[in-house]
Write an enzyme that holds these catalytic residues in place. Structure first.
Site, short mmCIF file in Angstrom:
data_model
loop_
_atom_site.label_atom_id
_atom_site.label_comp_id
_atom_site.label_asym_id
_atom_site.label_seq_id
_atom_site.Cartn_x
_atom_site.Cartn_y
_atom_site.Cartn_z
N SER A 18 0.84 -1.19 0.00
CA SER A 18 0.00 0.00 0.00
C SER A 18 0.88 1.24 0.00
CB SER A 18 -0.91 0.02 1.23
OG SER A 18 -1.52 1.29 1.38
N HIS A 43 -1.41 -1.27 -4.19
CA HIS A 43 -2.68 -0.88 -3.59
C HIS A 43 -2.68 0.63 -3.36
CE1 HIS A 43 -6.31 -2.02 -1.29
NE2 HIS A 43 -6.00 -1.01 -0.49
N ASP A 45 -4.79 3.66 -1.81
CA ASP A 45 -5.89 4.01 -0.90
C ASP A 45 -6.37 5.43 -1.20
OD1 ASP A 45 -6.17 1.73 0.93
OD2 ASP A 45 -4.09 2.18 1.46
N MET A 47 -9.01 8.31 -0.14
CA MET A 47 -9.86 8.74 0.97
C MET A 47 -10.34 10.16 0.73
SD MET A 47 -7.54 7.31 4.13
CE MET A 47 -6.69 5.72 3.99
N HIS A 76 -8.55 1.50 -4.02
CA HIS A 76 -9.48 1.23 -2.92
C HIS A 76 -10.19 2.54 -2.58
CE1 HIS A 76 -9.85 -0.10 1.60
NE2 HIS A 76 -11.02 0.06 1.01
N MET A 78 -12.28 4.60 -0.57
CA MET A 78 -12.90 4.85 0.73
C MET A 78 -13.56 6.22 0.68
SD MET A 78 -9.94 3.25 3.18
CE MET A 78 -8.61 3.40 1.98
N MET A 147 -11.62 -5.68 5.55
CA MET A 147 -10.83 -4.76 6.35
C MET A 147 -10.56 -5.38 7.73
SD MET A 147 -10.19 -2.21 4.41
CE MET A 147 -9.40 -1.21 5.68
N GLY A 152 -9.15 4.32 7.16
CA GLY A 152 -8.89 5.75 7.33
C GLY A 152 -7.46 6.13 7.58
N PHE A 153 -6.70 5.24 8.23
CA PHE A 153 -5.32 5.57 8.57
C PHE A 153 -4.44 4.33 8.47
CE2 PHE A 153 -7.97 8.58 10.87
CZ PHE A 153 -7.38 9.80 10.54
N ASP A 185 -6.76 -6.20 4.57
CA ASP A 185 -6.08 -4.91 4.64
C ASP A 185 -6.19 -4.35 6.05
OD1 ASP A 185 -5.04 -2.38 4.29
OD2 ASP A 185 -6.58 -1.70 2.89
N GLY A 186 -5.02 -4.14 6.68
CA GLY A 186 -5.00 -3.49 7.98
C GLY A 186 -4.19 -4.26 9.01
N GLY A 187 -3.06 -3.71 9.42
CA GLY A 187 -2.24 -4.35 10.44
C GLY A 187 -1.60 -5.64 10.01
#
Length: 231
Positions: A18, A43, A45, A47, A76, A78, A147, A152-153, A185-187
């Site tokens: 990302s 990827h 992102d 926003m 992606h 968002m 997700m 968002g972050f 996606d995430g962590g």
């Protein structure tokens, strides 16, 4: 000149760096590093400051990246009104357009529009949204993005409560006999990657663990691949 990269298509697990976590001052270089290290896709992102409390990239970034890499660019979205942006990102060179089930008011129409643009269609689903929301649209999708943090972050901690949900989505996809990708996606890092793979994910979006790693981009991708591959 774009250099050849290792073909990642034979790998069971795909890695999607990302660029949200990349160094914006040398974005092209960092995308090229990921490509050369064997990343499967990039990827992006997007926003809007409304659907999520952050502002990031527009179509111009995708247009600028398109000649820099041969990797697929997945966008992606968002955003509150994804339909308003589909044409612009498609024209900029996106290969896959991902919209949120929570943000697309007429999801079938949105997915049909993505397909009509000649792009792959993906739907993302937030941690608190039940998998049942995907059942009607799943046969039309090329990708589901689960997700594993609230969007968002970048740099957020993985939500372990999403693992049962990933398993449920995998079951829905397998029951259809679909080739739809299941992406998370995430962590995602070397510690959480084996957990999501065991739950059924096959594409891993990673930002901080790749672009913020002391091992460098190539070392981080190699380590993530080693940890993610099923035993």
């Amino acid at each position: 000149m774009i250099q050849p990269y290792a073909d990642p298509t034979a790998a069971t697990i795909k890695i999607a760096p990302s660029i949200l976590s990349a160094d914006a001052a040398r974005l092209g270089e960092q995308v090229a590093e990921a490509e050369h290290a064997g990343a499967d896709r990039i990827h992006v992102d997007v926003m809007d400051g409304h659907f999520v409390p952050n502002l990031t990239f527009g179509p111009g970034i995708v247009k600028w990246l398109r000649p820099v890499t041969r990797l697929p660019l997945e966008v992606h979205l968002m955003v509150e009104r994804p339909d308003d942006l589909l044409d612009a990102f498609a024209e900029a060179g996106a290969d896959t357009l991902i919209v949120h089930v929570e943000g697309a008011v007429h999801l079938n129409r949105t997915v049909q529009r993505i397909k009509s643009l000649g792009k792959k269609a993906g739907v993302a689903i937030n941690p608190a949204t039940p998998p049942v929301m995907l059942e009607e649209i799943l046969p039309d999708l090329d990708l589901v993005l689960a997700m594993t943090v609230n969007p968002g972050f970048g740099g957020q901690s993985f939500l372990h409560g999403t693992l049962p949900k990933i398993r449920k989505i995998r079951s829905l996809i397998d029951a259809l006999g679909s080739a739809c990708d299941l992406e998370v996606d995430g962590g995602i890092d070397p510690e959480t990657a084996p957990l999501v793979v065991a739950a059924g994910a096959r594409v891993l979006v990673a930002g901080t663990s790749i672009y913020g790693s002391s091992e460098g981009v190539a070392g981080a991708i190699r380590r993530l691949n080693v940890r993610a591959e099923p035993a």
